[in-house]
Design an enzyme around this catalytic site. Structure first.
Site, short mmCIF file in Angstrom:
data_model
loop_
_atom_site.label_atom_id
_atom_site.label_comp_id
_atom_site.label_asym_id
_atom_site.label_seq_id
_atom_site.Cartn_x
_atom_site.Cartn_y
_atom_site.Cartn_z
N ILE A 1 19.09 76.17 64.10
CA ILE A 1 20.38 76.55 63.52
C ILE A 1 20.33 76.47 62.00
O ILE A 1 20.75 77.40 61.30
CB ILE A 1 21.51 75.64 64.06
N TYR A 2 19.81 75.36 61.48
CA TYR A 2 19.71 75.21 60.02
C TYR A 2 18.91 76.36 59.41
O TYR A 2 19.32 76.98 58.43
CB TYR A 2 19.05 73.88 59.68
N GLY A 3 17.75 76.65 60.00
CA GLY A 3 16.91 77.73 59.48
C GLY A 3 17.61 79.07 59.53
O GLY A 3 17.42 79.92 58.65
N THR B 1 20.82 79.57 59.12
CA THR B 1 21.76 79.65 58.00
C THR B 1 21.02 79.96 56.70
O THR B 1 21.50 80.74 55.87
CB THR B 1 22.55 78.33 57.82
N LYS B 2 19.84 79.39 56.52
CA LYS B 2 19.09 79.63 55.28
C LYS B 2 18.48 81.04 55.26
O LYS B 2 18.37 81.65 54.20
CB LYS B 2 18.00 78.56 55.11
#
Length: 265
Positions: A151-153, A155-156
């Protein structure tokens, strides 16, 4: 001297950048969600207090972002550099296991918050005639996969596309848009995530000691390159492929220093 605004700058790499800019004589406006954290950041650096001011700001609230811009303009006179550092990383769950609220928090902070800041800062820079605007990218922004960072990746990766779009839309407005990839920096967030799953961290600790750096190591390099940055769309990357290769080779000859011991890991 430059006038600099940094979001999410009471801790971690944002705080490190703020302190380094102030050390070099620049005026810095910091922000975070807690007034206590802002006060603590300023009070912990009394020699730099006259160079650092701050205001609370939840970047997911556009009105608060506008208030941050207005505060900076009023106190500094102009905003030469705006750095979107505010972000949230939750990296100990798979895509299927991560709690719904953690997904919402990351997506809202990393994407919506950055979009709000870019819109407010870019409009303000258009009105004042110039400025530099930077988005902080991270793991996943180039499309690479890291365990626990689905999920974090995402967003980036989305922010990378968004930044590219911003470059094209503002190409005639005398606003320089840049990307920052700080590398693997040991921050409060990284330590928190590591302590949540110590078994997994210990499996990766040897590799982490090769590639990770402290805020104090990375911040001067980033500040130097932000100040001289002059081509919209380019990227400032601390941990480039050449550096990674050299470190990996060096680790075969000499055991890397344990950079996590002082953090209780």
């Amino acid at each position: 001297m430059a006038n600099v605004v940094i979001t999410g700058s009471t801790k971690g790499i944002g705080k490190g950048l703020a302190i380094e800019f102030a050390k070099q004589g620049h005026n810095v406006c910091i922000s975070g969600r807690s007034q206590d954290d802002i006060d603590s950041c300023i009070n912990s650096n009394p020699d730099l207090a006259e160079k650092i001011s701050g205001i609370t700001c939840d970047t997911t609230n556009k009105a608060q972002v506008q208030a941050l811009w207005d505060f900076a303009k009023q106190n500094l006179g102009a905003v030469d550099i705006w750095i979107n550092n505010a972000g949230l990383a939750r990296t100990t769950w798979s895509i299927l296991d991560i709690p719904d609220n953690e997904i919402s928090n990351m997506v809202n902070t990393n994407i919506l918050g950055t979009i709000n800041c870019c819109r407010v800062a870019a409009q303000g820079m258009k009105e004042q005639g110039s400025g530099k605007l930077f988005n902080m990218l991270g793991g996943g922004s180039d499309g690479e996969y890291f365990q626990g960072m689905g999920i974090y990746g995402t967003t980036k990766r989305g922010l990378d596309y968004f930044t590219n779009a911003l470059v094209k839309e503002l190409k005639d407005d005398n606003i320089i848009i840049g990307k920052i990839r700080p590398g693997m920096v040991i921050t409060e967030g990284m330590v928190r995530e590591a302590k949540q799953d110590l078994d997994d961290f210990n499996k990766r600790k040897k590799f982490a000691n090769i590639l990770c750096d402290t805020v104090e190591t990375v911040a001067p390099y980033l500040v130097e390159n932000i100040l001289k940055f002059n081509k919209s769309g380019n990227k400032i990357a601390w941990l480039n492929p050449r550096k990674i290769t050299l470190r990996m080779i060096s680790s075969m000859v000499k055991k890397p220093k344990d950079k996590f011991a002082e953090f209780g890991l």
